[in-house]
Design an enzyme around this catalytic site. Structure first.
Site, PDB file in Angstrom:
ATOM      1  N   PHE A 107       5.433  -1.846   6.696  1.00  0.00           N
ATOM      2  CA  PHE A 107       5.584  -3.177   6.089  1.00  0.00           C
ATOM      3  C   PHE A 107       4.466  -4.131   6.463  1.00  0.00           C
ATOM      4  O   PHE A 107       4.219  -5.122   5.771  1.00  0.00           O
ATOM      5  CB  PHE A 107       6.945  -3.776   6.472  1.00  0.00           C
ATOM      6  CG  PHE A 107       7.028  -4.368   7.849  1.00  0.00           C
ATOM      7  CD1 PHE A 107       6.903  -5.728   8.052  1.00  0.00           C
ATOM      8  CD2 PHE A 107       7.268  -3.565   8.957  1.00  0.00           C
ATOM      9  CE1 PHE A 107       6.997  -6.291   9.321  1.00  0.00           C
ATOM     10  CE2 PHE A 107       7.374  -4.109  10.228  1.00  0.00           C
ATOM     11  CZ  PHE A 107       7.233  -5.466  10.411  1.00  0.00           C
ATOM     12  N   LYS A 108       3.747  -3.823   7.539  1.00  0.00           N
ATOM     13  CA  LYS A 108       2.661  -4.708   7.976  1.00  0.00           C
ATOM     14  C   LYS A 108       1.565  -4.831   6.911  1.00  0.00           C
ATOM     15  O   LYS A 108       0.782  -5.783   6.920  1.00  0.00           O
ATOM     16  CB  LYS A 108       2.050  -4.194   9.283  1.00  0.00           C
ATOM     17  CG  LYS A 108       3.051  -3.912  10.408  1.00  0.00           C
ATOM     18  CD  LYS A 108       3.720  -5.154  10.920  1.00  0.00           C
ATOM     19  CE  LYS A 108       4.819  -4.850  11.919  1.00  0.00           C
ATOM     20  NZ  LYS A 108       4.380  -4.439  13.231  1.00  0.00           N
ATOM     21  N   ASP A 109       1.502  -3.860   5.992  1.00  0.00           N
ATOM     22  CA  ASP A 109       0.481  -3.908   4.946  1.00  0.00           C
ATOM     23  C   ASP A 109       0.597  -5.155   4.071  1.00  0.00           C
ATOM     24  O   ASP A 109      -0.404  -5.638   3.539  1.00  0.00           O
ATOM     25  CB  ASP A 109       0.578  -2.673   4.044  1.00  0.00           C
ATOM     26  CG  ASP A 109       0.076  -1.408   4.728  1.00  0.00           C
ATOM     27  OD1 ASP A 109      -0.845  -1.508   5.554  1.00  0.00           O
ATOM     28  OD2 ASP A 109       0.613  -0.318   4.437  1.00  0.00           O
ATOM     29  N   THR A 142       1.276  -2.404  13.449  1.00  0.00           N
ATOM     30  CA  THR A 142       0.351  -3.522  13.234  1.00  0.00           C
ATOM     31  C   THR A 142      -1.090  -3.088  13.439  1.00  0.00           C
ATOM     32  O   THR A 142      -1.984  -3.480  12.688  1.00  0.00           O
ATOM     33  CB  THR A 142       0.673  -4.699  14.178  1.00  0.00           C
ATOM     34  OG1 THR A 142       1.929  -5.248  13.818  1.00  0.00           O
ATOM     35  CG2 THR A 142      -0.380  -5.794  14.100  1.00  0.00           C
TER      36      THR A 142
END
Length: 486
Positions: A107-109, A142
């Site tokens: 999800f960090k993308d 991350t």
């Protein structure tokens, strides 16, 4: 929109300054002066890049609308394979918001593909020409997402620090094989909190800042302590709600609950911002693994970081100091002095206790729960056998807690934060198979057992050469920062 420091309201910056600087120089985090109110129904009619441009633009008011429209269009297009903010049905009115269809399968993308564009534009807005040195502490996802987003960006150097032995092998290889002339990766002896504390000390050291300034270098952060990391994550809460509306699963105005696997509190805090902006969010359920410091805090009002640390199968959540909680405390108390005192207590004693009325206000928006390692494995197997849904260890933490917290008649959206193929051995074992020691062999076996394909970017790691293998003590993070030249 102006931004204040959580620890000193007199430190006021623009959104460009907040993104370029990352952390306030006395250690506080930047927060918006107000919560913009939006036309939720109008937003729900937009596609993902358009929605992102509007929501991000509500906060980044010194960026042009044309820039944001172009930046979000190029970020959330082909790189996400048409699945930006994709909501998958799981069972009944339980859904998975799959946030791992981006370049690094986590999800960090969503933030770290957009954030480099925001940083470069921030420097233009401010007329700055210095080199930006980005220091990142990571518990797994991350680091790779930041490296992927910032590699070979002109005027930027990035150094990532991860806990040695504290990530999955796939996560480690994603970082160790990273290409780019401006990237560096270090394993740090200790856990994530040791790495994060080391990075924060560098940000708080005025002597280091002065020495770097002599070389025309300024520090910045890609961790969720940076506002530029948080603001893009607000968008997918709106996207999930929009999809439920379009599918006829809810009528506009009906509330939806979200369950978020939580470590540093940034992802769930983005949901709180969405709620404050007018999105009909019911409860935000904070799901923890065995490092359940947040569960204890949300239940008792006492935050205790000095406790046993567990290495779990959900390593991105193996965190005892959840930085973004500081932002929530500022919004709820409205007092920089109170927040500064709480953070001072955390630094000096390892704990703090909020006032009963503060806890009561927080509990109106937030629920909580945690999952044992056994429950995580059981949840992976149950979701696959009962629903045909394959999830990773972090998502399984949230599914287990979501089941405990599910309210009758209220849809529950579980944030699925990483591809199951980032943790193939743990997922394979949870499904009842003996996992090979080699992660790539485990990945292949997981494909064969489940008939799901591993993301190409993960499978390709096997052929990549490792570039980074240095292991350092946390105290050496400062030396790394000072080793850079303009």
């Amino acid at each position: 929109m102006q931004f204040y420091s959580t620890r000193d309201r007199n430190r006021v910056v623009t959104s460009s300054e907040a993104i370029a600087q990352g952390l306030s120089d006395e250690g506080g985090l930047f927060v918006p002066a107000s919560f913009p109110q939006v036309d939720v129904q109008a937003l729900c009619a937009l596609d993902y890049p358009e929605m992102a441009a509007v929501i991000v633009g509500e906060y980044l008011t010194d960026y042009s609308k044309e820039f944001l429209a172009q930046a979000t269009k190029t970020t959330y297009g082909a790189a996400f394979g048409g699945k930006a903010g994709y909501l998958a049905p799981v069972s009944g009115d339980v859904y998975a918001l799959e946030l791992w269809h981006g370049p690094t399968c986590a999800f960090k993308d969503y933030a770290l593909q957009l954030m480099p564009k925001l940083l470069v534009e921030a420097k233009k807005n401010l007329g700055r020409t210095e080199k930006t040195l980005i220091l990142v502490a990571t518990s797994g996802d991350t680091g790779k997402a930041a490296l992927d987003g910032y590699h070979d960006i002109p005027g930027v150097e990035i150094a990532v620090f991860y806990p040695t032995g504290g990530t999955s092998e796939i996560q480690r290889l994603q970082m160790a094989t990273q290409e780019g002339e401006n990237v560096a990766v270090y394993a740090v002896r200790g856990n994530f909190d040791d790495a994060q504390t080391g990075v924060k000390k560098v940000f708080g050291d005025k002597a280091i800042a002065a020495r770097l300034a002599e070389r025309n270098i300024r520090l910045s952060s890609a961790n969720s302590i940076n506002w530029g990391r948080l603001v893009p994550q607000i968008v997918y809460y709106f996207a999930a709600y929009a999809q439920l509306l379009k599918a006829g699963k809810i009528v506009y105005g009906e509330k939806v609950d979200f369950c978020v696997p939580t470590g540093n509190f940034g992802d769930i805090l983005a949901g709180y911002y969405a709620k404050q902006m007018g999105l009909p969010v019911g409860k935000l359920i904070c799901a923890s693994n065995e490092n359940n410091v947040l569960t204890d805090f949300l239940t008792t009002g006492t935050y205790t970081a000095k406790r046993e640390f567990f290495k779990t199968t959900s390593p991105s959540m193996d965190i005892l100091v959840s930085s973004n909680l500081e932002r929530l405390l500022y919004h709820v108390t409205g007092s920089d002095a109170e927040v500064a005192a709480l953070m001072k207590s955390l630094t000096e004693t390892g704990s703090y206790t909020v006032r009963p009325e503060t806890l009561k206000t927080i509990q109106e928006s937030f629920g909580c729960g945690w999952s044992s390692e056994e429950q995580v494995a059981g949840e992976i197997r149950a979701r696959y056998e009962q629903n045909g849904y394959l999830c990773d260890t972090h998502t399984a933490v949230a599914f287990h807690v979501a089941e405990q917290q599910k309210r009758e008649g209220v849809p529950m959206v579980v944030l699925s934060t990483a591809s199951p193929f980032k943790f193939p051995r743990s997922v394979l074992e949870a499904l009842g198979h003996t996992a090979p020691q080699n992660d790539f062999e485990a990945m292949q076996e997981l494909e064969a057992v489940t008939h799901h394909d591993a993301p190409a970017s993960l499978a390709a790691l096997r052929q990549k050469a490792e570039r980074f293998s240095t292991v350092i003590d946390p105290a050496r993070i400062a030396q790394v920062a000072l080793s850079y030249e303009s």
